[in-house]
Design a protein around this motif. Structure first.
Motif, PDB file in Angstrom:
ATOM      1  N   GLU A   3       0.806  -1.204   0.000  1.00 36.00           N
ATOM      2  CA  GLU A   3       0.000   0.000   0.000  1.00 36.00           C
ATOM      3  C   GLU A   3       0.849   1.268   0.000  1.00 36.00           C
ATOM      4  O   GLU A   3       0.324   2.349  -0.175  1.00 36.00           O
ATOM      5  CB  GLU A   3      -0.911   0.007   1.216  1.00 36.00           C
ATOM      6  CG  GLU A   3      -1.895  -1.143   1.213  1.00 36.00           C
ATOM      7  CD  GLU A   3      -2.633  -1.248   2.530  1.00 36.00           C
ATOM      8  OE1 GLU A   3      -2.678  -0.253   3.270  1.00 36.00           O
ATOM      9  OE2 GLU A   3      -3.146  -2.330   2.812  1.00 36.00           O
ATOM     10  N   VAL A   4       2.133   1.162   0.212  1.00 37.07           N
ATOM     11  CA  VAL A   4       3.015   2.326   0.271  1.00 37.07           C
ATOM     12  C   VAL A   4       3.488   2.642  -1.140  1.00 37.07           C
ATOM     13  O   VAL A   4       4.121   1.827  -1.779  1.00 37.07           O
ATOM     14  CB  VAL A   4       4.220   2.063   1.195  1.00 37.07           C
ATOM     15  CG1 VAL A   4       5.176   3.236   1.179  1.00 37.07           C
ATOM     16  CG2 VAL A   4       3.739   1.780   2.612  1.00 37.07           C
ATOM     17  N   VAL A   5       3.138   3.825  -1.635  1.00 31.60           N
ATOM     18  CA  VAL A   5       3.517   4.183  -2.995  1.00 31.60           C
ATOM     19  C   VAL A   5       4.673   5.168  -3.033  1.00 31.60           C
ATOM     20  O   VAL A   5       5.319   5.308  -4.059  1.00 31.60           O
ATOM     21  CB  VAL A   5       2.322   4.748  -3.800  1.00 31.60           C
ATOM     22  CG1 VAL A   5       1.274   3.672  -3.995  1.00 31.60           C
ATOM     23  CG2 VAL A   5       1.716   5.953  -3.111  1.00 31.60           C
ATOM     24  N   ASP A   6       4.922   5.872  -1.934  1.00 34.90           N
ATOM     25  CA  ASP A   6       6.051   6.790  -1.906  1.00 34.90           C
ATOM     26  C   ASP A   6       7.197   6.147  -1.136  1.00 34.90           C
ATOM     27  O   ASP A   6       7.039   5.104  -0.514  1.00 34.90           O
ATOM     28  CB  ASP A   6       5.652   8.137  -1.302  1.00 34.90           C
ATOM     29  CG  ASP A   6       5.051   8.010   0.096  1.00 34.90           C
ATOM     30  OD1 ASP A   6       4.654   6.889   0.467  1.00 34.90           O
ATOM     31  OD2 ASP A   6       4.975   9.023   0.807  1.00 34.90           O
ATOM     32  N   PHE A   7       8.357   6.747  -1.208  1.00 33.02           N
ATOM     33  CA  PHE A   7       9.519   6.214  -0.514  1.00 33.02           C
ATOM     34  C   PHE A   7       9.395   6.480   0.980  1.00 33.02           C
ATOM     35  O   PHE A   7       9.004   7.570   1.394  1.00 33.02           O
ATOM     36  CB  PHE A   7      10.804   6.845  -1.058  1.00 33.02           C
ATOM     37  CG  PHE A   7      11.216   6.286  -2.382  1.00 33.02           C
ATOM     38  CD1 PHE A   7      12.017   5.157  -2.449  1.00 33.02           C
ATOM     39  CD2 PHE A   7      10.814   6.870  -3.569  1.00 33.02           C
ATOM     40  CE1 PHE A   7      12.407   4.618  -3.664  1.00 33.02           C
ATOM     41  CE2 PHE A   7      11.201   6.343  -4.790  1.00 33.02           C
ATOM     42  CZ  PHE A   7      12.000   5.216  -4.831  1.00 33.02           C
ATOM     43  N   ARG A   8       9.729   5.458   1.768  1.00 34.03           N
ATOM     44  CA  ARG A   8       9.682   5.572   3.221  1.00 34.03           C
ATOM     45  C   ARG A   8      10.929   4.948   3.824  1.00 34.03           C
ATOM     46  O   ARG A   8      11.461   3.975   3.302  1.00 34.03           O
ATOM     47  CB  ARG A   8       8.469   4.825   3.795  1.00 34.03           C
ATOM     48  CG  ARG A   8       7.132   5.263   3.249  1.00 34.03           C
ATOM     49  CD  ARG A   8       6.378   6.091   4.256  1.00 34.03           C
ATOM     50  NE  ARG A   8       5.114   6.556   3.709  1.00 34.03           N
ATOM     51  CZ  ARG A   8       3.935   6.126   4.104  1.00 34.03           C
ATOM     52  NH1 ARG A   8       3.842   5.201   5.031  1.00 34.03           N
ATOM     53  NH2 ARG A   8       2.850   6.616   3.576  1.00 34.03           N
ATOM     54  N   SER A   9      11.349   5.482   4.956  1.00 33.77           N
ATOM     55  CA  SER A   9      12.482   4.903   5.673  1.00 33.77           C
ATOM     56  C   SER A   9      12.021   3.650   6.412  1.00 33.77           C
ATOM     57  O   SER A   9      10.822   3.427   6.617  1.00 33.77           O
ATOM     58  CB  SER A   9      13.050   5.912   6.682  1.00 33.77           C
ATOM     59  OG  SER A   9      12.134   6.080   7.753  1.00 33.77           O
ATOM     60  N   ALA A  10      12.976   2.838   6.846  1.00 38.43           N
ATOM     61  CA  ALA A  10      12.644   1.642   7.622  1.00 38.43           C
ATOM     62  C   ALA A  10      11.892   2.034   8.889  1.00 38.43           C
ATOM     63  O   ALA A  10      10.944   1.352   9.297  1.00 38.43           O
ATOM     64  CB  ALA A  10      13.907   0.861   7.956  1.00 38.43           C
TER      65      ALA A  10
END
Length: 122
Positions: A3-10
């Motif tokens: 569901e995550v479409v943008d970049f995210r950190s751990a």
């Protein structure tokens, strides 16, 4: 991460999982992201000298590069046949094998540029 479409950190991914009720440790998130990276399931951008990584599920499974907006973080997947040829030639000329590479281009996207130009100057 589907569901995550943008970049995210751990750490951001870990927080989302915890909010959703998953009892998971941060180290487990890092291990899984590393494994997913090795399998080509996530895109990884390393900023600030390579010590900070952000992740996003891959839209394309073949090798590709990214053009990333410095302001809003929007990322576009791009092909780079010239880069691929150059990397292969350099590796061959230097006697290297099994060479991998990653390339990210950073700039300002059109929307951010237009927004910045539309602002009155101080």
């Amino acid at each position: 991460m589907t569901e995550v479409v943008d970049f995210r950190s751990a750490r951001q991914i870990h927080a989302v999982l915890r909010e959703r009720g998953h009892e998971i440790g941060l180290a487990t998130v890092y291990r899984n992201l590393h494994d997913m990276e090795q399998r080509g399931e996530v895109d990884v951008l390393r900023a600030g000298g390579g010590d900070t990584a952000v992740y996003r599920r891959c839209e394309r499974h073949e090798h590709h590069h990214h053009l990333v907006c410095r302001r809003c973080g929007r990322a576009v997947e791009v092909e780079g046949p010239v880069i691929e040829s150059w990397a292969a030639r350099v590796a061959r000329d230097e006697g290297f094998s099994e060479v991998t590479h990653a390339m990210e281009l950073f700039g300002t996207c059109g929307a951010c540029t237009r927004a910045e130009r539309g602002r009155p100057r101080p």
